[in-house]
Design a protein around this motif. Structure first.
Motif, short mmCIF file in Angstrom:
data_model
loop_
_atom_site.label_atom_id
_atom_site.label_comp_id
_atom_site.label_asym_id
_atom_site.label_seq_id
_atom_site.Cartn_x
_atom_site.Cartn_y
_atom_site.Cartn_z
N LEU A 4 -3.51 -2.30 6.27
CA LEU A 4 -3.14 -2.61 7.65
C LEU A 4 -1.70 -3.10 7.75
CD1 LEU A 4 -6.41 -4.43 8.74
CD2 LEU A 4 -5.71 -2.11 9.31
N THR A 5 -1.16 -3.64 6.68
CA THR A 5 0.18 -4.20 6.73
C THR A 5 1.09 -3.54 5.70
OG1 THR A 5 -0.29 -5.93 5.13
CG2 THR A 5 -0.72 -6.46 7.45
N TYR A 6 2.38 -3.74 5.88
CA TYR A 6 3.41 -3.24 4.97
C TYR A 6 3.14 -3.73 3.55
CZ TYR A 6 8.21 -2.67 3.18
OH TYR A 6 9.31 -2.33 2.44
N ARG A 7 2.79 -4.99 3.43
CA ARG A 7 2.56 -5.63 2.12
C ARG A 7 1.36 -4.99 1.41
NH1 ARG A 7 0.09 -10.45 0.40
NH2 ARG A 7 1.16 -11.33 -1.42
N GLU A 8 0.31 -4.69 2.16
CA GLU A 8 -0.87 -4.06 1.57
C GLU A 8 -0.56 -2.65 1.09
OE1 GLU A 8 -3.93 -4.28 4.51
OE2 GLU A 8 -4.11 -6.45 4.36
N VAL A 9 0.22 -1.91 1.87
CA VAL A 9 0.61 -0.56 1.49
C VAL A 9 1.42 -0.61 0.20
CG1 VAL A 9 2.02 1.44 2.14
CG2 VAL A 9 0.59 0.33 3.84
N LYS A 10 2.36 -1.53 0.14
CA LYS A 10 3.21 -1.68 -1.05
C LYS A 10 2.36 -1.98 -2.29
CE LYS A 10 7.62 -3.72 -2.32
NZ LYS A 10 8.39 -2.50 -2.27
N MET A 11 1.36 -2.84 -2.14
CA MET A 11 0.51 -3.20 -3.26
C MET A 11 -0.31 -2.00 -3.75
SD MET A 11 -0.67 -6.95 -2.01
CE MET A 11 -1.66 -7.44 -3.39
N ARG A 16 -0.04 2.33 -8.58
CA ARG A 16 -0.09 3.73 -9.02
C ARG A 16 -1.42 4.39 -8.69
NH1 ARG A 16 4.34 4.64 -12.04
NH2 ARG A 16 3.52 6.42 -13.19
N LEU A 17 -1.94 4.11 -7.50
CA LEU A 17 -3.24 4.66 -7.09
C LEU A 17 -3.12 5.96 -6.29
CD1 LEU A 17 -4.96 1.33 -5.97
CD2 LEU A 17 -5.18 2.49 -8.16
N THR A 26 5.21 6.09 -6.35
CA THR A 26 5.27 4.65 -6.07
C THR A 26 6.22 4.34 -4.92
OG1 THR A 26 6.98 4.37 -7.74
CG2 THR A 26 4.70 3.99 -8.42
N ASP A 27 6.84 5.37 -4.35
CA ASP A 27 7.71 5.18 -3.19
C ASP A 27 6.85 5.20 -1.93
OD1 ASP A 27 9.71 5.12 -1.31
OD2 ASP A 27 10.46 7.14 -1.73
#
Length: 169
Positions: A4-11, A16-17, A26-27
């Motif tokens: 839902l958030t930028y931080r969650e997407v980054k994680m 490497r999922l 990873t970009d």
């Protein structure tokens, strides 16, 4: 929805999922495009990026077997150094030594693991197509007729599943 958030997407991406066309990306802003295969190994889900009729990208769920290949439209076929024939696809791939029958506007089935051409479909009347640009973007139909205008744009007449006929250009 996995994040839902930028931080969650980054994680998610940094763990490497996410794979795009069989390669881990990873970009967060990697530009995935038309017909790209997106794989999420943890959930064992595979998707193909397609257009809907409103010109937006949609994720179409596919099987594991279907995730091993992608369809690429051949933009041009020319000869390189020492007369080596090669084909350039819509996603920027250069494929050396394509089948001599493959011409511009044809569609090839590309194996994502090896990068080799599995088979091809000619761009001719009777074949199913999806429009990738313009006002009819995302519409699927069967080619009924192709008007050639040398030096200008070609007009392709298509009939969709509902029986409506339309033309490109």
């Amino acid at each position: 929805k996995y994040a839902l958030t930028y931080r969650e997407v980054k994680m998610i991406v940094m763990q490497r999922l996410i794979k795009v066309d069989g390669k881990v990306r990873t970009d967060m802003f990697y530009p995935a495009g038309f017909m790209d295969v997106i794989q999420i190994d943890k959930t064992k889900e595979n998707f193909r990026l397609l257009y809907d009729t409103k010109s937006r990208f949609t994720l179409h769920k596919i099987s594991k077997e279907e995730a091993t290949y992608k369809l690429c439209r051949v933009k041009r076929v020319t000869r390189g150094p020492k007369g080596t024939p090669y084909a350039v696809t819509h996603d920027g791939r250069t494929l050396r030594y394509p089948d001599p029958d493959v011409k511009a506007h044809d569609t090839i089935r590309l194996d994502l693991n090896t990068g080799k051409i599995l088979d091809h479909v000619k761009f001719e009347a009777g074949n199913t197509v999806m429009i990738r640009g313009g006002n009819n973007m995302g519409r699927v139909g069967v080619i009924t007729h192709r008007e050639r205008h040398p030096g200008s744009f070609e007009i392709v007449h298509i009939k969709d599943a509902a029986g409506h006929s339309f033309a490109t250009r």
